[in-house]
Structures are given as C-alpha cells and as structure tokens.
Motif scaffolding. Structure first.
Motif, PDB file in Angstrom:
ATOM      1  N   ASP A  33       1.178  -0.807  -0.642  1.00  0.00           N
ATOM      2  CA  ASP A  33      -0.307  -0.627   0.057  1.00  0.00           C
ATOM      3  C   ASP A  33       1.022   1.107   0.043  1.00  0.00           C
ATOM      4  O   ASP A  33       0.303   2.207  -0.585  1.00  0.00           O
ATOM      5  CB  ASP A  33      -0.880   0.371   1.241  1.00  0.00           C
ATOM      6  CG  ASP A  33      -2.442  -0.681   1.100  1.00  0.00           C
ATOM      7  OD1 ASP A  33      -2.260  -1.632  -0.157  1.00  0.00           O
ATOM      8  OD2 ASP A  33      -3.660  -0.575   1.318  1.00  0.00           O
ATOM      9  N   ALA A  40       1.504   6.943  -7.051  1.00  0.00           N
ATOM     10  CA  ALA A  40       0.496   7.591  -6.590  1.00  0.00           C
ATOM     11  C   ALA A  40       0.543   9.177  -6.565  1.00  0.00           C
ATOM     12  O   ALA A  40      -0.063  10.311  -7.399  1.00  0.00           O
ATOM     13  CB  ALA A  40      -0.938   6.982  -6.430  1.00  0.00           C
ATOM     14  N   THR A  48      -3.181  16.196  -4.578  1.00  0.00           N
ATOM     15  CA  THR A  48      -2.919  15.600  -2.397  1.00  0.00           C
ATOM     16  C   THR A  48      -3.456  16.826  -1.321  1.00  0.00           C
ATOM     17  O   THR A  48      -2.728  17.520  -0.868  1.00  0.00           O
ATOM     18  CB  THR A  48      -1.478  15.557  -2.317  1.00  0.00           C
ATOM     19  OG1 THR A  48      -1.180  13.952  -3.467  1.00  0.00           O
ATOM     20  CG2 THR A  48      -1.727  13.720  -1.286  1.00  0.00           C
ATOM     21  N   ARG A  92     -12.442  14.320  -8.553  1.00  0.00           N
ATOM     22  CA  ARG A  92     -12.204  12.822  -9.400  1.00  0.00           C
ATOM     23  C   ARG A  92     -10.168  12.812  -9.377  1.00  0.00           C
ATOM     24  O   ARG A  92      -9.928  13.711 -10.008  1.00  0.00           O
ATOM     25  CB  ARG A  92     -12.975  12.576 -10.401  1.00  0.00           C
ATOM     26  CG  ARG A  92     -12.303  10.962 -10.625  1.00  0.00           C
ATOM     27  CD  ARG A  92     -13.383  10.767 -12.583  1.00  0.00           C
ATOM     28  NE  ARG A  92     -15.285  10.581 -11.695  1.00  0.00           N
ATOM     29  CZ  ARG A  92     -15.067   9.962 -11.210  1.00  0.00           C
ATOM     30  NH1 ARG A  92     -14.499   8.600 -10.481  1.00  0.00           N
ATOM     31  NH2 ARG A  92     -16.698   9.675 -10.498  1.00  0.00           N
ATOM     32  N   ILE A  95      -6.293  12.949  -3.825  1.00  0.00           N
ATOM     33  CA  ILE A  95      -5.680  11.988  -3.581  1.00  0.00           C
ATOM     34  C   ILE A  95      -5.839  12.534  -2.455  1.00  0.00           C
ATOM     35  O   ILE A  95      -5.295  13.567  -1.192  1.00  0.00           O
ATOM     36  CB  ILE A  95      -4.140  11.517  -3.083  1.00  0.00           C
ATOM     37  CG1 ILE A  95      -3.609  10.526  -4.890  1.00  0.00           C
ATOM     38  CG2 ILE A  95      -3.902  10.721  -2.330  1.00  0.00           C
ATOM     39  CD1 ILE A  95      -2.004  10.200  -4.843  1.00  0.00           C
ATOM     40  N   GLN A 116     -14.357   9.955  -1.023  1.00  0.00           N
ATOM     41  CA  GLN A 116     -14.315   7.964  -2.085  1.00  0.00           C
ATOM     42  C   GLN A 116     -15.455   8.770  -3.135  1.00  0.00           C
ATOM     43  O   GLN A 116     -15.928   8.071  -4.569  1.00  0.00           O
ATOM     44  CB  GLN A 116     -14.723   7.797  -1.527  1.00  0.00           C
ATOM     45  CG  GLN A 116     -14.723   5.916  -2.119  1.00  0.00           C
ATOM     46  CD  GLN A 116     -14.635   4.689  -0.589  1.00  0.00           C
ATOM     47  OE1 GLN A 116     -15.304   5.301   0.172  1.00  0.00           O
ATOM     48  NE2 GLN A 116     -13.074   4.323  -1.416  1.00  0.00           N
ATOM     49  N   ARG A 121      -9.200   8.739  -4.148  1.00  0.00           N
ATOM     50  CA  ARG A 121      -8.889   8.173  -3.958  1.00  0.00           C
ATOM     51  C   ARG A 121      -8.237   8.559  -2.251  1.00  0.00           C
ATOM     52  O   ARG A 121      -7.525   9.534  -2.366  1.00  0.00           O
ATOM     53  CB  ARG A 121      -7.304   7.579  -4.294  1.00  0.00           C
ATOM     54  CG  ARG A 121      -7.862   7.194  -5.670  1.00  0.00           C
ATOM     55  CD  ARG A 121      -6.665   6.929  -6.896  1.00  0.00           C
ATOM     56  NE  ARG A 121      -6.366   8.601  -6.445  1.00  0.00           N
ATOM     57  CZ  ARG A 121      -4.982   8.996  -7.848  1.00  0.00           C
ATOM     58  NH1 ARG A 121      -4.364   7.295  -8.692  1.00  0.00           N
ATOM     59  NH2 ARG A 121      -4.737   9.541  -8.097  1.00  0.00           N
ATOM     60  N   ASP A 138      -8.196   2.999   0.308  1.00  0.00           N
ATOM     61  CA  ASP A 138      -7.960   2.504  -1.190  1.00  0.00           C
ATOM     62  C   ASP A 138      -7.013   1.911  -0.143  1.00  0.00           C
ATOM     63  O   ASP A 138      -6.014   0.511  -0.696  1.00  0.00           O
ATOM     64  CB  ASP A 138      -8.083   3.232  -2.440  1.00  0.00           C
ATOM     65  CG  ASP A 138      -9.441   3.965  -2.920  1.00  0.00           C
ATOM     66  OD1 ASP A 138     -10.117   3.197  -4.031  1.00  0.00           O
ATOM     67  OD2 ASP A 138      -9.692   5.348  -2.453  1.00  0.00           O
ATOM     68  N   TRP A 139      -5.691   2.846  -0.178  1.00  0.00           N
ATOM     69  CA  TRP A 139      -4.430   2.129   1.112  1.00  0.00           C
ATOM     70  C   TRP A 139      -4.333   2.620   2.239  1.00  0.00           C
ATOM     71  O   TRP A 139      -4.879   3.549   2.647  1.00  0.00           O
ATOM     72  CB  TRP A 139      -3.589   2.691   0.366  1.00  0.00           C
ATOM     73  CG  TRP A 139      -3.240   2.766  -1.597  1.00  0.00           C
ATOM     74  CD1 TRP A 139      -3.379   1.069  -3.063  1.00  0.00           C
ATOM     75  CD2 TRP A 139      -3.648   3.953  -2.646  1.00  0.00           C
ATOM     76  NE1 TRP A 139      -3.872   2.129  -3.391  1.00  0.00           N
ATOM     77  CE2 TRP A 139      -3.252   2.913  -3.713  1.00  0.00           C
ATOM     78  CE3 TRP A 139      -4.035   5.144  -2.373  1.00  0.00           C
ATOM     79  CZ2 TRP A 139      -3.852   3.966  -4.928  1.00  0.00           C
ATOM     80  CZ3 TRP A 139      -3.738   5.762  -3.730  1.00  0.00           C
ATOM     81  CH2 TRP A 139      -4.218   5.782  -4.789  1.00  0.00           C
TER      82      TRP A 139
END
Length: 332
Positions: A33, A40, A48, A92, A95, A116, A121, A138-139
């Motif tokens: 992860d 990413a 981010t 969309r 992060i 989400q 993400r 997700d992670w």
C-alpha cells in the motif's frame, strides 16, 4: 548537575527509548500500500490533500507542507471546513490522506465517504487496523505503536511514529520523482537554506587573481604573509606560472611555523610550509550545498580553492561567504 536517580530524568529517558522503538517499528508500514501510494503521488495526476484533527492535524499540516516542498501539488485540508461547504475542492483523481491514531475520528470518516463519492482516492494513516477509516480507504498505512510513553496516555510515541512515517512518505515520493537538492532550492528561495541549496559556487567565491593571494612555491614565506595580509581570506594559494594549483598555505600554517621555528621561519620558501597536493577543491558550477559537503568531510575546513577542470585557480570559497550571502540578501 543532574542526579542519576532523578525520577523526572528517568521518565524522560524512558520516553526516548519508547519513541525510538516506535519509529523503528514503522518499517513494517512500508508495504505494498505504501509503494502504491508513492507511485500515485509521484504520478502527479491530481491534488494531494492531507487532513487530520487535533495532534494528528498538526502532523497533517507538516506532511502537506513537506510534500509541497518536494514538488507535489499538496495542501492541508480542514476536515471541519470540508463538512461545512468546502467539499467542492475535491476532484476525481485527487488523493486524500487522512491521519488518525484511532482510525475512528468521525469528521475524517465523514470526509472519506464524501470524497470517495467524488472519485477521490482515500488513504488512511492510522494505528488501528481494522478501523472505520481503514475499511473505507483505498490504501492504508498502519502506524503501529506498542504503547504511549506515559501512563496518562498523552500522545507521545504515536505522534512521533506518525511523523516518522509521514517523513518516510515524503522521502520516498521525492526519490520517485527524482527530486534533487537543486529542485528543492528552487522551491525554497527564502532564507539561508534556499541559498545553500540553490546558489552556485561562482556566485559566492572570492575571485582570483583580483581578491585572492596567489603565490609561488619559491617565494619567501614573509612575502606570502604580506600577500595574505593584502587579501585577508585566511589562506594563500600556491600556483605555477599558468595559475595551476600547487598547494595552499593557511594562517594556521604560518602560526604553527613561527611557533616551532621562530622568526627565521619567515625566510624559508613557501613550498616548505604549504599543504600539497590540495585534495579538497571544488568547481564553480557546484551548488553551495555540495561545496559545504566537501568542506565538512572528513573534517571541517574554512576555505576551499575553486578550480577549473585543469586545476587552474578561479577563486577561493570561504565558509562564511554563504552566511554573508544571506546577510546581503536581508539588507538588500
């Protein structure tokens, strides 16, 4: 003088041992992860956003700031503000990194669910797995901590471990992006750090022959001393007829020679007291940071000759020239 049986001192020492173990334990979090998140963020396909509440919020601010300093589009994101009208900042592909020791912080859980739905993400940096955040994420980066360092459960080892894991993420992202010290300097132009990271040696050095004592090995030390007095840089560079570096004489060399040999030392040839060959030099296109590494390894020296590819002397870089650059900037 501290008492070895001082209970306060014993508590402080115990804390350091507990926190040191907590930091080392974070190596377990560098899993698949973690790697996926690094890739990413490094891909730079979205923004981010980093959020946390309370003590975790302070670390979130620092993580966002450090990610931005290594070239990432990263910002601190207030979970409370997000829930009161600022969810529109999320797009969309973004992060969202959510920091929570318990993994149950309701404001962050609500932000994760809403983000989400917008196609973002989700990353959970938590101590407890499974938790509400890890189930959504997700992670998940598990910041596992054996115990806090005090019986009062004051956040100590947990915050230290979370900060260490955050730093590990920043360093990994920087390496993923091939982010260099020079890149960092461009993102940090203010202050001494910016100067050290971005300034070139040619911008900081004292130029030769205009402002550097250049002498020959055959000159009497007395003449070299006079040249060093005319150009008070702490050293004279010994060169041949083509200005190729042969050796260096420092003020310390002169003082030690006089202390050992007396006044007769001044009549000796300069070659008898110079350091040769000169093993530490730098080129004009190095950054100040690279030059500092040369000047500090294996032990600190205060001056270093600046030479071209043929070891022809171009100037002299002094340790305090870098600090002097910052003073000049502040005044100018």
């Amino acid at each position: 003088m501290s008492r070895p049986d001082d209970p306060a001192l014993a508590a402080a020492r115990a804390l350091l041992h507990i926190e040191a173990r907590a930091v080392l334990a974070q190596e377990q979090a560098l899993d698949a992860d973690f790697q996926a998140l690094v890739r990413a963020i490094g891909a730079d396909e979205g923004t981010t956003l980093v959020a946390g509440v309370g003590k975790s919020g302070l670390i979130a601010r620092l993580l966002a700031s450090k990610l931005a300093s290594v070239g990432t589009r990263a910002f601190y994101y207030s979970a409370l503000d997000a829930l009161h009208g600022e969810l529109g900042a999320i797009r969309r592909g973004d992060i969202i990194i959510l920091l929570s020791n318990s993994g149950q912080t309701q404001e962050l859980v609500d932000v994760a669910k809403a983000a989400q739905l917008r196609g973002a993400r989700i990353v959970a940096m938590v101590s407890r797995v499974p938790s509400a955040l890890s189930r959504i994420a997700d992670w998940t980066l598990r910041c596992a901590v054996e115990r806090e360092a005090t019986d009062t459960k004051l956040p100590t080892a947990s915050t230290t471990a979370m900060l260490a894991l955050a730093d590990a993420l920043v360093v990994a992202v920087a390496r993923q992006r091939d982010f260099s010290a020079e890149d960092f300097g461009r993102n940090h132009p203010g202050g001494t750090l910016g100067i050290v990271l971005s300034a070139k040696v040619r911008d900081l050095m004292v130029a030769a022959p205009q402002s550097v004592a250049l002498v020959s090995a055959g000159q009497p030390i007395f003449e070299t001393l006079l040249a060093m007095t005319s150009f008070p840089n702490g050293a004279a560079l010994v060169v041949d007829g083509d200005r190729v570096l042969q050796g260096i004489v420092t003020e310390g060399d002169i003082r030690r020679g006089l202390g050992t040999h007396g006044r007769g030392f001044l009549d000796l040839d300069t070659g008898s007291c110079m350091t040769a060959p000169v093993r530490r030099t730098c080129g004009p296109d190095l950054t100040a940071l690279q030059a500092l590494e040369i000047m500090e390894t294996p032990h600190q020296i205060n001056v270093v000759p600046v030479v071209d590819g043929d070891r022809r002397v171009l100037g002299l870089l002094r340790l305090h020239d870098i600090a002097g650059m910052e003073v000049e900037k502040a005044l100018g």
